[in-house]
Design a protein around this motif. Structure first.
Motif, PDB file in Angstrom:
ATOM      1  N   GLY A  86      45.038  38.880  22.325  1.00  0.00           N
ATOM      2  CA  GLY A  86      45.117  38.201  24.176  1.00  0.00           C
ATOM      3  C   GLY A  86      45.691  39.849  24.299  1.00  0.00           C
ATOM      4  N   TRP A  87      45.646  39.532  25.388  1.00  0.00           N
ATOM      5  CA  TRP A  87      46.118  40.680  25.947  1.00  0.00           C
ATOM      6  C   TRP A  87      47.331  40.031  27.568  1.00  0.00           C
ATOM      7  CZ3 TRP A  87      47.418  45.860  26.058  1.00  0.00           C
ATOM      8  CH2 TRP A  87      46.583  46.065  25.122  1.00  0.00           C
ATOM      9  N   PHE A  88      47.883  40.156  27.843  1.00  0.00           N
ATOM     10  CA  PHE A  88      49.030  39.215  28.671  1.00  0.00           C
ATOM     11  C   PHE A  88      50.127  40.191  29.080  1.00  0.00           C
ATOM     12  CE2 PHE A  88      49.688  34.713  26.907  1.00  0.00           C
ATOM     13  CZ  PHE A  88      48.749  35.183  25.333  1.00  0.00           C
ATOM     14  N   ARG A  89      50.615  39.844  30.401  1.00  0.00           N
ATOM     15  CA  ARG A  89      51.081  41.382  31.432  1.00  0.00           C
ATOM     16  C   ARG A  89      52.571  40.321  31.856  1.00  0.00           C
ATOM     17  NH1 ARG A  89      46.746  42.441  36.257  1.00  0.00           N
ATOM     18  NH2 ARG A  89      46.030  40.488  37.057  1.00  0.00           N
ATOM     19  N   GLN A  90      53.211  41.201  32.444  1.00  0.00           N
ATOM     20  CA  GLN A  90      54.725  40.483  32.627  1.00  0.00           C
ATOM     21  C   GLN A  90      54.825  41.598  34.207  1.00  0.00           C
ATOM     22  OE1 GLN A  90      58.006  38.806  31.012  1.00  0.00           O
ATOM     23  NE2 GLN A  90      58.673  37.365  32.073  1.00  0.00           N
ATOM     24  N   GLU A  96      51.894  36.310  32.371  1.00  0.00           N
ATOM     25  CA  GLU A  96      50.698  36.295  32.458  1.00  0.00           C
ATOM     26  C   GLU A  96      49.320  36.324  31.215  1.00  0.00           C
ATOM     27  OE1 GLU A  96      47.287  37.116  35.756  1.00  0.00           O
ATOM     28  OE2 GLU A  96      48.950  37.888  35.717  1.00  0.00           O
ATOM     29  N   GLY A  97      48.759  35.548  30.884  1.00  0.00           N
ATOM     30  CA  GLY A  97      47.549  35.704  29.851  1.00  0.00           C
ATOM     31  C   GLY A  97      46.634  36.408  30.891  1.00  0.00           C
ATOM     32  N   ILE A  98      45.895  37.002  30.232  1.00  0.00           N
ATOM     33  CA  ILE A  98      45.079  38.004  31.229  1.00  0.00           C
ATOM     34  C   ILE A  98      43.536  37.921  30.151  1.00  0.00           C
ATOM     35  CG2 ILE A  98      46.298  39.476  33.215  1.00  0.00           C
ATOM     36  CD1 ILE A  98      45.446  41.344  31.142  1.00  0.00           C
ATOM     37  N   SER A  99      43.789  38.666  28.880  1.00  0.00           N
ATOM     38  CA  SER A  99      42.020  37.966  28.399  1.00  0.00           C
ATOM     39  C   SER A  99      42.425  37.722  26.831  1.00  0.00           C
ATOM     40  CB  SER A  99      41.204  39.608  28.615  1.00  0.00           C
ATOM     41  OG  SER A  99      40.412  39.913  28.128  1.00  0.00           O
ATOM     42  N   TYR A 100      41.650  37.544  26.500  1.00  0.00           N
ATOM     43  CA  TYR A 100      41.149  37.495  24.852  1.00  0.00           C
ATOM     44  C   TYR A 100      39.887  37.622  23.745  1.00  0.00           C
ATOM     45  CZ  TYR A 100      40.126  32.499  23.791  1.00  0.00           C
ATOM     46  OH  TYR A 100      39.465  31.432  23.932  1.00  0.00           O
ATOM     47  N   ILE A 101      39.943  38.411  23.235  1.00  0.00           N
ATOM     48  CA  ILE A 101      38.458  38.348  21.863  1.00  0.00           C
ATOM     49  C   ILE A 101      38.991  37.976  20.920  1.00  0.00           C
ATOM     50  CG2 ILE A 101      39.187  40.774  21.078  1.00  0.00           C
ATOM     51  CD1 ILE A 101      36.680  41.452  21.832  1.00  0.00           C
ATOM     52  N   ALA A 158      41.763  35.678  32.212  1.00  0.00           N
ATOM     53  CA  ALA A 158      41.628  35.014  33.264  1.00  0.00           C
ATOM     54  C   ALA A 158      41.363  35.245  35.059  1.00  0.00           C
ATOM     55  CB  ALA A 158      43.361  35.928  34.105  1.00  0.00           C
ATOM     56  N   ASP A 159      41.289  34.958  35.639  1.00  0.00           N
ATOM     57  CA  ASP A 159      40.416  34.815  37.240  1.00  0.00           C
ATOM     58  C   ASP A 159      41.066  36.303  37.938  1.00  0.00           C
ATOM     59  OD1 ASP A 159      39.773  31.541  38.074  1.00  0.00           O
ATOM     60  OD2 ASP A 159      38.534  32.347  36.877  1.00  0.00           O
ATOM     61  N   SER A 160      41.962  36.596  37.259  1.00  0.00           N
ATOM     62  CA  SER A 160      42.717  37.411  38.452  1.00  0.00           C
ATOM     63  C   SER A 160      42.449  39.070  37.810  1.00  0.00           C
ATOM     64  CB  SER A 160      44.317  37.089  37.901  1.00  0.00           C
ATOM     65  OG  SER A 160      44.650  37.798  36.772  1.00  0.00           O
ATOM     66  N   VAL A 161      41.649  39.082  36.836  1.00  0.00           N
ATOM     67  CA  VAL A 161      41.101  40.487  36.203  1.00  0.00           C
ATOM     68  C   VAL A 161      39.630  40.368  36.098  1.00  0.00           C
ATOM     69  CG1 VAL A 161      43.564  40.688  35.311  1.00  0.00           C
ATOM     70  CG2 VAL A 161      41.444  39.819  33.713  1.00  0.00           C
ATOM     71  N   LYS A 162      38.859  39.629  36.311  1.00  0.00           N
ATOM     72  CA  LYS A 162      37.649  38.986  35.432  1.00  0.00           C
ATOM     73  C   LYS A 162      36.699  39.823  37.210  1.00  0.00           C
ATOM     74  CE  LYS A 162      36.454  35.126  34.704  1.00  0.00           C
ATOM     75  NZ  LYS A 162      36.381  33.490  34.774  1.00  0.00           N
ATOM     76  N   GLY A 163      35.356  40.839  36.647  1.00  0.00           N
ATOM     77  CA  GLY A 163      35.346  41.533  36.770  1.00  0.00           C
ATOM     78  C   GLY A 163      35.756  42.674  37.001  1.00  0.00           C
ATOM     79  N   SER A 168      39.524  49.244  38.986  1.00  0.00           N
ATOM     80  CA  SER A 168      39.625  48.784  40.371  1.00  0.00           C
ATOM     81  C   SER A 168      41.318  48.276  40.198  1.00  0.00           C
ATOM     82  CB  SER A 168      38.747  47.760  40.589  1.00  0.00           C
ATOM     83  OG  SER A 168      37.458  48.040  40.602  1.00  0.00           O
ATOM     84  N   LEU A 169      42.179  49.151  39.924  1.00  0.00           N
ATOM     85  CA  LEU A 169      43.816  48.515  39.700  1.00  0.00           C
ATOM     86  C   LEU A 169      43.954  48.426  41.242  1.00  0.00           C
ATOM     87  CD1 LEU A 169      44.355  51.050  36.537  1.00  0.00           C
ATOM     88  CD2 LEU A 169      44.618  48.268  36.846  1.00  0.00           C
ATOM     89  N   LYS A 170      44.909  47.717  41.354  1.00  0.00           N
ATOM     90  CA  LYS A 170      45.664  47.249  41.527  1.00  0.00           C
ATOM     91  C   LYS A 170      46.776  47.089  41.931  1.00  0.00           C
ATOM     92  CE  LYS A 170      41.774  43.970  43.211  1.00  0.00           C
ATOM     93  NZ  LYS A 170      41.635  42.572  43.502  1.00  0.00           N
TER      94      LYS A 170
END
Length: 124
Positions: A35-39, A46-51, A61-66, A85-87
């Motif tokens: 898993g990848w998380f960020r703070q 926040e959990g953002i992705s896992y494989i 997570a919806d925040s990073v999908k796509g 497409s980093l913000k």
């Protein structure tokens, strides 16, 4: 010694890309969910992705999908997080985590191992 080490963070302009790496030592990553998380500053983790381990199914997570893509290279014992497409809101310390049995985006899921994190700053 069992260890997860993240790398690839840095400063990038909005709209740019980075690829984070999560390298394992002391165990074989392909047997684990990763898993990848960020703070971010002043934010909760926040959990953002896992494989998944067996068939490399991916979840976001919806925040990073796509925009973000998680992948694994078993030969290198490494999992990657390609971030496009980093913000500015993506500014955070990014952590990877490994678990033998399950993956989850929930921050209270008890992953077996955690890395120390790598800083990503998105700013012009």
């Amino acid at each position: 010694q069992v260890q997860l080490v993240e790398s690839g963070g840095g400063l990038v302009q909005p709209g740019g890309s980075l690829r984070l790496s999560c390298a394992a030592s002391g165990f074989t990553l392909d047997n684990y969910y990763i898993g990848w998380f960020r703070q971010g500053p002043g934010k909760e983790r926040e959990g953002i992705s896992y494989i998944s381990s067996s068939n490399s199914r991916t979840f976001y997570a919806d925040s990073v999908k796509g925009r973000f893509t998680i992948s694994r290279d078993n030969a290198k014992n490494t999992v990657y997080l390609q971030m496009n497409s980093l913000k500015p809101d993506d500014t955070a310390v990014y952590y990877c985590a490994a678990d033998r049995d399950h993956g989850s985006l929930y921050t209270d899921y008890p992953y077996d191992y955690w890395g120390q994190g790598t800083q990503v700053t998105v700013s012009s």
